[in-house]
Design an enzyme around this catalytic site. Structure first.
Site, mmCIF file in Angstrom:
data_model
loop_
_atom_site.group_PDB
_atom_site.id
_atom_site.type_symbol
_atom_site.label_atom_id
_atom_site.label_comp_id
_atom_site.label_asym_id
_atom_site.label_seq_id
_atom_site.Cartn_x
_atom_site.Cartn_y
_atom_site.Cartn_z
ATOM 1 N N ASP A 18 8.410 -3.773 2.301
ATOM 2 C CA ASP A 18 7.361 -4.789 2.230
ATOM 3 C C ASP A 18 6.992 -5.148 0.795
ATOM 4 O O ASP A 18 6.985 -6.324 0.423
ATOM 5 C CB ASP A 18 6.119 -4.324 2.989
ATOM 6 C CG ASP A 18 6.402 -4.082 4.464
ATOM 7 O OD1 ASP A 18 7.310 -4.732 4.990
ATOM 8 O OD2 ASP A 18 5.722 -3.245 5.070
ATOM 9 N N ARG A 98 -5.434 6.663 1.910
ATOM 10 C CA ARG A 98 -5.718 5.261 1.620
ATOM 11 C C ARG A 98 -6.979 5.030 0.786
ATOM 12 O O ARG A 98 -6.972 4.205 -0.127
ATOM 13 C CB ARG A 98 -5.782 4.456 2.916
ATOM 14 C CG ARG A 98 -4.461 4.372 3.681
ATOM 15 C CD ARG A 98 -3.298 4.085 2.775
ATOM 16 N NE ARG A 98 -2.072 3.763 3.520
ATOM 17 C CZ ARG A 98 -0.868 4.111 3.133
ATOM 18 N NH1 ARG A 98 -0.715 4.831 2.031
ATOM 19 N NH2 ARG A 98 0.200 3.754 3.821
ATOM 20 N N ASP A 127 -3.867 0.435 8.243
ATOM 21 C CA ASP A 127 -3.971 0.541 6.792
ATOM 22 C C ASP A 127 -4.604 -0.678 6.144
ATOM 23 O O ASP A 127 -5.245 -0.575 5.095
ATOM 24 C CB ASP A 127 -2.597 0.817 6.177
ATOM 25 C CG ASP A 127 -2.176 2.268 6.335
ATOM 26 O OD1 ASP A 127 -3.060 3.116 6.537
ATOM 27 O OD2 ASP A 127 -0.969 2.546 6.258
ATOM 28 N N SER A 179 9.630 2.579 9.637
ATOM 29 C CA SER A 179 8.455 2.425 8.787
ATOM 30 C C SER A 179 7.947 3.827 8.472
ATOM 31 O O SER A 179 7.548 4.566 9.377
ATOM 32 C CB SER A 179 7.378 1.609 9.510
ATOM 33 O OG SER A 179 6.209 1.520 8.713
#
Length: 423
Positions: A18, A98, A127, A179
């Site tokens: 990504d 995160r 996320d 992923s």
């Protein structure tokens, strides 16, 4: 629709599919200066070559934010002390990282005078919420760009096509396009064959931190973990800092197939998703911490804390790290941990954990009181009075029911008598 123009955009850069594509896309669509920021949260080999790749694909500058220690002490260990486990299984490997990454992005964005922060999270995932909740809490004035919610690319397959078309190098192929999220605490796998719950995970192919139970040693492994006020400080008697300690336990746990989880969870956005998680060291720490709390916390605190742990896990999972409630819960948890010190010895065997021994100077377990042998500290006759008082409300309730039942039976008997007279 005309896009907002920005002078500088800070990109949360992992070097994966990504974000590799996003650098080119941002320059193509915004014409801005792109500053790539990678947060070191313990992903080790995944950091190799990232700066060179980011600069070659269009970034003007690259930062490697060294936040591994903050990740451990500000996020992992507080969650461990709280006993936070999402839906009784997930040890929050991605969720704990995160907020700490978001803070690093904000710090660098302010330092660079950036106008916006960009992330590569999809519009389906958790996320996006975690990153943006952190950014909004720390820099409410900062614009946020989320390409997956605005561009024409609709799948990881199309993202790979875009990369090939623009000569963007990738570490993956279409066949290995899971992923993944890797850090010091865990490694997650999603996508491809895992999207169908009928498919057994290809553990031999995907596991990186752990071996399968079949590959684990045929003899048990013993490991001792020492805690000080809920924080792990030593393994097998050797004092270690938090980062080194988790790495050590990852090695031990991974070699014994500890912490492999195949889970279908409820995402914040409403859908269910399936992931395979590897959390070898974390699984050992949670289990050992739980054993230590068993002998150091009283009943009421233990049970109240168990309820709190679920709320704490939900806060982390849902991106509510920088909230007043999270701070308040941390204060409560810290108070409970003042006596959670001692050493737990674990026996590991092919994915299984057994508590071999638990020792603490604050132990509430008393062999003198608990023994089945003769003792001089407990008068068993005292139990009769305790039970009489403890059961008093039950006795009163039962007597009331007996009176009501007797009255009903008397009424029925009288009614039958009258009917018999009439007949």
């Amino acid at each position: 629709m005309t896009k907002q123009t920005y002078k500088k955009i800070v990109l949360a850069y992992s070097g994966g599919l990504d974000t590799s594509v996003i650098i080119h896309w941002l320059k193509e669509n915004y014409g801005s200066e792109i500053i790539a920021v990678t947060a070191n949260v313990g992903q080790e080999d995944e950091l190799i070559g990232l700066e060179e790749k980011a600069l070659k694909t269009g970034a003007s500058k690259f930062y490697l934010a060294e936040i591994e220690e903050a990740f451990v002490y500000d996020s992992i260990f507080p969650a461990l002390k709280a006993g936070a486990v999402y839906e009784n299984k997930y040890l929050l490997g991605t969720a704990t990282a995160r907020p700490i990454i978001a803070k690093a992005l904000v710090d660098i964005a302010k330092q660079e005078g950036a106008d916006a922060i960009c992330h590569g999270c999809t519009g389906k995932g958790n996320d996006q919420v975690r990153f943006e909740m952190g950014i909004k809490a720390l820099a409410p004035e900062m614009d946020i760009i989320a390409p997956w919610r605005t561009w024409d690319i609709t799948s990881r397959e199309e993202a790979i096509d875009y990369a090939y078309e623009h000569n963007i190098p990738l570490k993956i192929s279409r066949e290995t396009n899971y992923s993944k999220d890797k850090n010091l605490w865990h490694l997650s796998h999603e996508g491809l064959d895992l999207e169908n719950p009928l498919n057994e995970p290809k553990y031999d192919q995907i596991l990186e931190m752990s071996v399968t139970p079949e590959q684990a040693p045929d003899e048990p492994t013993y490991v001792s973990i020492t805690f000080d006020e809920g924080i792990p400080v030593a393994v097998d008697g050797k004092e270690l800092d938090g980062v080194s300690l988790i790495k050590k336990l990852n090695t031990i746990g991974g070699a014994n197939a500890i912490g492999i989880l195949d889970m279908i969870e409820n995402r914040l956005v409403g859908m269910k998703s399936r992931g395979v998680y590897e959390t070898p060291g974390g699984t050992l720490l949670y289990f050992a911490h739980e054993q230590l709390e068993m002998i150091t916390l009283d009943k009421e605190t233990t049970q109240y804390k168990q309820d709190l742990a679920q709320k704490y896990a939900n806060l982390l999972y849902n991106g509510q790290y920088f909230t007043p409630l999270k701070q308040a819960l941390d204060a409560f948890v810290d108070e409970t941990q003042k006596t959670v010190s001692g050493t737990v010895k674990l026996k590991l065997y092919k994915g299984n954990m057994i508590a071999a021994s638990v020792d603490s100077p604050f132990s509430l377990y008393s062999e003198a009181f608990a023994t089945f042998d003769e003792d001089n500290v407990y008068d068993q006759n005292d139990a009769a009075g305790f039970i009489n008082l403890y059961g008093l409300s039950s006795v009163i309730q039962a007597e009331m029911k007996q009176k009501v039942q007797f009255a009903k039976e008397a009424d029925n008997s009288f009614g039958l008598t009258q009917e018999g007279i009439k007949a």
